[in-house]
Structures are given as structure tokens and as C-alpha cells.
Design an enzyme around this catalytic site. Structure first.
Site, short mmCIF file in Angstrom:
data_model
loop_
_atom_site.label_atom_id
_atom_site.label_comp_id
_atom_site.label_asym_id
_atom_site.label_seq_id
_atom_site.Cartn_x
_atom_site.Cartn_y
_atom_site.Cartn_z
N ASP A 269 5.59 27.07 13.32
CA ASP A 269 6.69 27.93 13.74
C ASP A 269 7.86 27.63 12.80
O ASP A 269 7.92 26.56 12.17
CB ASP A 269 7.06 27.67 15.19
CG ASP A 269 7.69 28.88 15.85
OD1 ASP A 269 8.22 29.75 15.14
OD2 ASP A 269 7.67 28.97 17.09
N GLU A 627 17.39 38.34 27.84
CA GLU A 627 16.24 37.43 27.86
C GLU A 627 15.53 37.54 26.52
O GLU A 627 15.23 38.63 26.04
CB GLU A 627 15.29 37.77 29.01
CG GLU A 627 14.79 39.20 29.03
CD GLU A 627 13.71 39.44 30.08
OE1 GLU A 627 13.23 38.48 30.70
OE2 GLU A 627 13.34 40.61 30.27
#
Length: 883
Positions: A269, A627
Site C-alpha cells: 500500500d 466516510e
């Protein structure tokens, strides 16, 4: 034969030149050799520094070897993202709500087809940059264990079986079915045990029990690797058992490569390798060099970032060997060979995919099918829905009624011409008067786009919106290429041209008309720039009111919002001119003219139009601006991209109660990426429809569901809890009392729940055997009938209730299929459960088929909540299964 051997010898000696970059030329030839031999040859020609440079995601070109640059970072979660227009499918959580694995396969096939089309065009134009490659960093198959996680919208929900089946379908569709070449490479993520909180993801250590690890967190990853043969995987930020995921030899070597026989490459990542040595993160490594070594030694092959460039120094210090670097480099180059990137286009079937496949009519229709199938009807009191097409007056109210972000979700493709809900309602209900009001902010102190009701093209105009003039350069010189009415300034043009004839990297827009404040006093305004890079000096805006310049700014990478205030002494229309210049070579633009309104006067306006209506459609819920991934937002109910509460934000709840107080029937349409505890709406609204972030055709799907043209058949892929008090601590990764499999309370809506406009019944459940030996499979069959008056979709769900143990789930999904039935039509469904599906994990993490009594339930949702049938069988003996 001799000629072939001589050619091989010459290649190995490095005496033949390699071909040029050109799409029509033969690149890195000698295809009579195996991919393995070709990679070995290529690596033998590279210097050590060249090898190391290939280990970061932005792998540079090596001109002397005619090796083009390649960026391993591309996004395709629910459409090819950040590289211009593409088909935008429902967000992943919405795709999961379809419970339709064949459909997910079709969607990912379309996504990779568009990715190939974009790549082929990029090569033709000599573009080798980020987001134009074929290594797609999707799907996200983390388990959505807690509704507070902001990135749960990117997943297929809370269940490992559903996630595995949809994940396998997505990976297989993305990678294609050619025996030699991959259409694209899928990258299941984030491996492993990763599902929030966002605020601690760079430093958190998770110590899952062996049971939870093997029962919940790893099955979907195992399936996408061992069944779907994903050629890549992304390791997570967090640590597992005190080792960062990207340096975790147990996960990356013992499990991934040894137990699962993974042959592809591992990517970190972004910034995860940095976390090994950053003082605020894992404290694993004392330096960049040590961090890079730790990543390579564990088997993380490519670094999203630049830490691996320090491997040069690590080699000098003898911290790592060249052979270890070669092992990772070989896996990366093999992936590019399997994609056919070094072969003549005539040999690669996917190289002929034309650019016309991007947003093709068939893909647009597929997006609409997916959106329709994602709709989940949660409540329909006295069959209030569907609405009569001749309903006289409909009030469309709420912050999501005209929100582009609520159509998109995150990690999204750029839709070319998406309809917003209020416009789709108007198109579907042509005989109705549609009244619109924004109604409320998402939450107090949270900005959102200025509503169309405050804009008019002129002081005499009745219609909402502003006159928009689009120019083909950044100077406003000459005549505009296009002139039109834009209803609001809220656009996502990420690497996309805003209108035909205007280049995506350099253009200007002028909006003119009037702005009318809803009340006197100061308004808090802002110009928001979403995803420009570079930003500084490349994005500029000016705002004039009544001919006076009131704001002018250019964003920077550190600040994408420009805030200012404007005082209105009256509520009359005032002349408005907004000028916007975009001149960025890499990507953009994403522009929204926003305000931070007071809830009270928005609510007052909404109540006024509600009183004039025959029915109220309230579009409430969440937004990907609330979100999502590691945000800076901190307001009541939200923190850093996650939620601190799962109820509807107070401003929206107050809106619903005010609307209901008018006495007019209220229909609630939820648009969100995670579960909401809408207890009040369940008690007071006539109907509730869950629409998720539904993609480019989502608004039409909502309207068609409300009218009855689409009969909703979606099912919840997550539990909707009654409140946050029913949940363990967010940071607790134990599955105890989480998800339908272990939850001991009563949810608001259960996993697998969803209503229809018709009725289905189940009969004649029978099993292939009542007694099994461990290792045998069992088949369950049943008849499903549409006993109602409308045709519609049913999802037949099979649940397995295993023998009780101290760690066993209450029940577990073990099969599902989506059906379409006409009134009075009956169909036969068959489920086969193999030994792995029948197996259980013990407290030490070992999986086995165990003896005892089992129950199978087949019905329209969980066996205790809807009509269904059950049957029992027993297993004799024990069969241990490998990880």
C-alpha cells in the site's frame, strides 16, 4: 532447430538489439522463448541501479533496452478511475447488495476491457503514467467487520463467504480467460486483517485470534489466490502479530507463497514501507535502507513510494544481496510479459480492443442493470410503494437529492453525463410537479454544494442554474466552444474534458447569472478542488458579485479549499460571475462551489414545499466526503474518515421529523456506503429504500424502483444494527458479537434482508443424504415460487448451522443464487456444499470437517426472519483440511 538454438544463443549473449517502444514495432522480442527465459534475458542486461529503479510503482523507462516506463498504480474498484471518462458502476458495497456473482463477473470484465482500451490508446499517445496501466488495485476484499469504518463502502460486506464468491468473480472477470495473456491483473487488498480505524492504520498492531484469522479474515484472500489465480496482491498498512503486513513473513511467505502457491507479485500500500521506520508508525526499522530490506526479504516486490530506491545503499552495506532483488524484479517483469506488454500487438488478443469500448452502450446498460439490482427495500408499509406515476406533486428533499458525490462513492470512475436523483425523479414521473429543496446539510458545520435553487441564469429567468461558457484554452479568449445551463457548480472532471472540443488539461469556464440568499446575513462559502495535481498555479478561480471581486485564489497541494464569507443585506437576486481556469498536465479537475448553511433555514424551506406535496421523497444518508480514506474531517459523528456513531446525523434526523410533522407520507431513500441505524424512520416512514452510492445510472434505478418499473431484489451485505451501543469497541478486531454470524442482539435489519413488491415461497427442500462421511459433499435442492402478482428477483440464501463449539458461528452463509420469476412461476434451485464449505475452524486456527449434527436452511434471508425451509444431516468422522 539449429536456427532456433543459434537465436537463443545470440539472445543470451546479448548480441541482438531489442526493438523500440512503438506500438507497431516488436518489443523485447524472441517470443519463441518462454516468458521465464525472456525475463532472465532482460534482467541480465540491466545494471543494478536499473533493477532497483524498477521496484517502485513508477518504474522508469530504460531507453538503452527499449524498456518503456510503467506505473503499477491503476484503480478499477467500480470503474476505471482517475483517467478520464469511464463507465461508473455502483460502489462495491452496492455491487455486493446484488448478491449476483455472474453480474460481478460481467462488471469486472467491462472494467478491464475499458482499462485495456485506455491503455492501448495511452501507448499510442506515448503515455506511461499513473492510472493508465493494467495492474488494477482492486478488489477490496477486507471484511467490513464494523459499520464505523469509512472504507467499508469499498468492500463486499461483512461475510467471508459472500466476499469470497464475489471476489473470485471479480478477479476472474478482470483478468480474462485467455490461456496465455491477462487482460488486466487484479490486486486483492488489503492483505490482511485491515478494516479501520483510519486514524491508526499506519501504526496499529492487530493480534487476531487464530480462529478469527482463519475463519473470517483470510478465506476471501485464499479464494481469490487459489481459485481465481489473482496475479497480484496488496499488503496492508497495519501490523499483524507485531509485524507490519508488508514485512510479515508468515503472511507473505508461509501462507501466501507456501500454503497458497501464489506465483504473482506483492505490492505495498502507498507509503506502507515508509511506516517501517517513521517515528509515528511501526518502529520496525532504524532507517530507510533497513525498511527497504525488510520489505524485500518478506516478499513485498514493489514499493508504492520511493523507499526501495535506498536499496542501492543497502547493497553497499551488504544488508541485502542482488539475488534477493532479482527475485522481486523477476516477478514484476513476468507480470508485464503475461499482460503482453512486450509482444507484438498481433499476438495479444486484448491489444486490439478499441477506445470505443470505453463507456460503450453495452457497458452503460450493464451499469443500469447493476444499479437496479443493488436496490434494497427495507420497509414498505401497507405496500405504499410503488408510487402512482400520476402522483400530482412530489417533494424531493435532502442533501443527497442533487449530490454528484452520492452517485459516485470513492475510488470512482468519472461518469460522462450522470443524472442526479431529483432530475431522474422528474424524468420518471413526467406527469407530476416536482418540488426540490436541499433540506439540510449532511451534518452541522459540514459544507456541501450550493443548491440550484439559489441560482438563476438571469434576474428574469424562472429556471434554476447558471449560464456556463466553456473555452478551449485557459485565457477566455475567442468564442466559447459550448454554452449551456449548469444547474450547480459541482463537477468531477478528473482527467476528463468538461465538454466536447475542450482539452482535459487546459480550459476555462465562466458561469454567469444570479445568486439569491435564503436569508440575510453572512454566508460561509468555499471553492473546493478535489483531485488536482499539481494544484499550485494550475487551478484558479475568481468570484464577482454585483460586479465586485469577492474571492480569488489558487489551491495548493496542502489546501484544496478556499474559504470566504459573503454578507447579504437582502434576499433579492444579485449578479454573479464565477471564472475558473484549469491548466494541469497530469490530472484534474474536480470543482465544487460550496456553502456551510444553517440547518434551521434549510429545514424551514423544505417544510414549506413538503406542505404543498402529496408525497415526500427524502434523500438522506452519508457522503464519500464524510466516510472514506484517512480524512481530516472531525465533526459530531465523524472522525478522520470513520464514524463515531452509526445513527443518521442530527441535522438530517431533525429534517425527517419536521417533514413527517406535516402529515404528508414520507419515503426515505438512503444513499450511503455503510449501515445506518434509522430506527425513527423504521417507525415513522411509509417506506425506506437503501440505494448505496449507485453509480452513473443509479438515479434512474432509484426512480424506476419508486415507480415500480424496477422491482427491488437486493439484499443487505451487512448488518444494520439498532445503535452503536450494540457494538464492541471499533479498535477491537475480535469477531465476538460482530456481524450476523456472532451477533447476540436484535439488529434493525439483518444481513441478507431485503423486501420485494411480490412474494416468494419455498417448498420441497431435500438433501442428497442425511448422513455423510467427512470429506463428502452434500447437495440441497428446493423449489422457489413467485406467489405474488408482479415479476421480480429473489435471492435464495442457504445457511449452515454447524454443531456447537466454543467458537462456532450462530450460522453461516454457505450458498446463494439470484433468480428472476414471473407471477406463479416456479424454479428449482440446487446448492452443492463441498468439504471446505462444510468445514469449521477451531480455536487454534485449524480447519476440518467435524462430526456432529448440522442444519441447512434455504429461504429469502436468514432462517429466523423470512419464510424458508430447514433440513438436518449428520457427519461422521473428521477430515483435516490444509490452509
Amino acid at each position: 532447430m539449429w536456427l532456433h538454438l543459434i537465436s537463443v544463443l545470440i539472445v543470451l549473449l546479448g548480441l541482438l538489439p531489442l526493438a523500440s517502444f512503438g506500438q507497431s514495432s516488436k518489443r523485447l522480442l524472441y517470443s519463441s522463448l518462454s516468458d521465464d527465459e525472456r525475463v532472465n534475458d532482460l534482467m541480465s542486461r540491466m545494471t543494478l541501479d536499473e533493477k532497483i529503479a524498477q521496484l517502485i510503482n513508477t518504474a522508469p523507462a530504460i531507453p538503452r533496452l527499449n524498456l518503456p516506463a510503467y506505473d503499477y498504480w491503476s484503480e478499477g474498484l467500480h470503474g476505471v478511475a482517475r483517467s478520464g471518462y469511464a463507465t461508473l458502476f455502483p460502489q462495491a458495497i452496492g455491487m455486493a447488495a446484488t448478491w449476483d456473482a455472474p453480474l460481478i463477473h460481467q462488471i469486472s470484465t467491462a472494467i478491464s476491457t475499458e482499462a485495456r482500451a485506455k491503455y492501448n490508446e495511452a501507448v499510442r499517445l506515448n503515455i506511461h503514467s499513473i492510472y493508465y496501466g493494467l495492474t488494477i488495485w482492486s478488489p477490496n476484499i477486507n471484511i467490513f467487520r464494523d459499520p464505523r469504518w469509512g472504507r467499508g463502502q469499498e468492500t463486499y460486506g461483512e461475510d467471508p463467504f459472500l466476499t469470497a464468491r464475489l471476489g473470485v468473480a471479480f478477479v476472474e472477470g478482470l483478468q480474462g480467460d485467455d490461456p496465455h495473456y491477462l487482460r488486466a491483473i487484479a490486486t486483492p487488498k488489503h492483505y490482511a486483517v485491515h478494516s479501520g480505524p483510519e486514524s491508526t492504520r499506519h501504526s496499529a498492531n492487530v493480534d487476531p485470534s487464530p480462529y478469527d484469522l482463519w475463519d473470517t479474515y483470510l478465506p476471501a484472500f485464499r479464494a481469490t489466490i487459489t481459485e481465481a489465480k489473482a496475479d497480484s496482491i496488496m499488503c496492508a498498512y497495519n501490523s499483524i502479530n507485531n509485524y507490519p503486513a508488508c514485512a510479515n513473513k508468515y503472511l507473505l511467505q508461509t501462507v501466501l507463497r507456501d500454503a497458497w502457491s501464489f506465483k504473482g507479485f506483492v505490492t505495498s500500500d502507498c507509503g506502507a514501507i515508509d511506516d517501517f521506520y517513521e517515528v509515528t508508525a511501526h518502529h520496525l526499522s532504524p532507517s530507510k535502507e533497513a525498511a527497504a530490506v525488510a520489505g524485500i526479504e518478506a516478499g513485498t516486490d514493489t514499493n508504492c513510494g520511493e523507499t526501495y530506491l535506498s536499496l542501492t545503499e543497502a547493497l553497499k552495506k551488504h544488508l541485502i544481496s542482488e539475488s534477493q532483488i532479482n527475485a522481486s524484479l523477476k516477478r514484476l517483469l513476468l507480470a508485464r510479459y503475461r499482460l503482453g506488454l512486450f509482444d507484438d500487438a498481433s499476438r495479444v488478443p486484448y491489444a486490439a480492443i478499441p477506445f470505443s469500448e470505453v463507456h460503450s452502450p453495452s457497458h452503460r446498460e450493464l451499469a443500469k442493470t447493476a444499479a437496479r439490482k443493488s436496490m434494497v427495500l427495507l420497509k414498505n408499509d401497507s405496500s405504499f410503494l410503488p408510487l402512482d406515476l400520476n402522483t400530482r406533486t412530489i417533494a424531493v428533499i435532502g442533501p443527497n437529492a442533487a449530490s454528484l458525490a452520492a452517485i459516485e462513492g470513492n475510488y470512482n470512475a468519472i461518469a460522462e453525463d450522470p443524472k442526479l436523483p431529483v432530475d431522474a425523479i422528474a424524468a420518471e414521473f413526467k406527469n407530476s410537479m416536482i418540488l426540490y429543496a436541499q433540506g439540510s446539510p449532511y451534518a452541522d458545520q459540514v459544507p456541501l454544494p450550493i443548491p440550484r435553487t439559489m441560482f438563476h441564469p438571469s434576474k428574469s429567468a424562472v429556471e434554476n442554474g447558471l449560464k456556463a461558457e466553456y473555452f478551449s484554452d485557459s485565457t477566455f479568449q475567442g468564442n466559447p466552444v459550448t454554452t449551456r445551463i449548469d444547474k450547480a457548480i459541482d463537477f468531477d472532471w478528473n482527467s476528463a474534458a468538461p465538454t466536447p472540443g475542450v482539452p482535459s488539461n487546459s480550459f476555462a469556464v465562466r458561469w454567469t447569472g444570479t445568486i439569491t440568499a435564503p436569508q440575510t446575513g453572512d454566508l460561509a462559502l468555499a471553492m473546493h478542488f478535489g483531485d488536482c495535481y499539481p494544484c499550485t498555479g494550475h487551478e484558479q478561480f475568481k468570484i464577482f458579485v454585483d460586479g465586485k471581486l469577492i474571492a480569488s485564489d489558487s489551491p495548493s497541494e496542502n489546501s484544496l479549499d478556499s474559504h470566504f464569507r459573503l454578507n447579504f443585506v437582502d434576499t433579492n437576486p444579485h449578479d454573479l460571475r464565477v471564472e475558473y481556469i484549469h491548466h494541469a498536465p497530469l490530472r484534474g479537475a474536480d470543482l465544487s462551489f460550496e456553502w456551510t448553511p444553517q440547518s434551521s433555514y434549510l429545514r424551514k424551506e423544505a417544510v414549506a414545499i413538503a406542505q404543498k406535496s402529496d408525497v415526500i421523497l427524502a434523500f438522506v444518508g452519508l457522503s464519500p466526503n464524510l466516510e472514506g480514506e484517512e480524512m481530516s474531517l472531525h465533526v459530531e459523528g465523524f472522525a478522520g474518515g470513520d464514524r463515531t456513531d452509526i445513527k443518521l446525523p442530527a441535522a438530517q434526523q431533525e429534517l425527517l421529523e419536521a417533514l413527517a410533522a406535516t402529515g404528508k407520507p414520507l419515503v426515505v431513500i438512503l444513499m450511503n456506503g455503510s449501515a445506518l441505524s434509522v430506527n425513527w424512520a423504521q417507525e415513522h416512514a411509509k417506506a425506506i429504500l437503501e440505494a448505496w452510492y449507485p453509480g452513473e445510472a443509479g438515479s434512474e434505478a432509484i426512480a424506476e424502483t419508486l415507480s415500480g418499473q424496477n422491482n427491488p431484489g437486493g439484499r443487505l451485505p451487512v448488518t444494520f444494527y439498532a445503535g452503536v451501543e450494540q457494538l464492541p469497541a471499533f479498535s477491537d478486531y475480535s469477531m465476538a458479537n460482530r456481524t450476523y454470524r456472532y451477533f447476540k442482539g436484535k439488529p434493525l435489519y439483518g444481513f441478507g434482508y431485503g423486501l420485494s413488491y411480490t412474494i416468494f415461497s419455498y417448498q420441497n427442500l431435500r438433501l442428497s443424504s442425511s448422513k455423510l462421511k467427512a470429506g463428502d459433499s452434500i447437495t440441497a435442492e428446493a423449489d422457489v415460487k413467485n406467489t405474488g402478482t408482479r415479476e421480480g428477483d429473489e435471492v435464495a440464501e442457504l445457511y449452515l448451522m454447524p454443531p456447537y463449539s466454543s467458537v462456532s458461528p450462530n450460522l453461516a452463509l454457505a450458498g446463494f443464487t439470484r433468480l428472476h420469476l414471473k407471477p406463479d412461476e416456479t424454479t428449482h434451485v440446487t446448492f452443492t456444499l463441498d468439504s471446505r464449505t462444510l468445514s469449521q475452524v477451531d480455536d487454534k486456527g485449524n480447519r476440518a470437517v467435524v462430526p456432529g449434527s448440522y442444519v441447512i436452511a434455504v429461504g429469502g434471508s436468514q432462517p429466523d426472519s423470512r419464510l424458508g425451509k430447514t433440513a438436518s444431516f449428520s457427519v461422521q468422522g473428521t477430515l483435516k483440511l490444509p490452509h
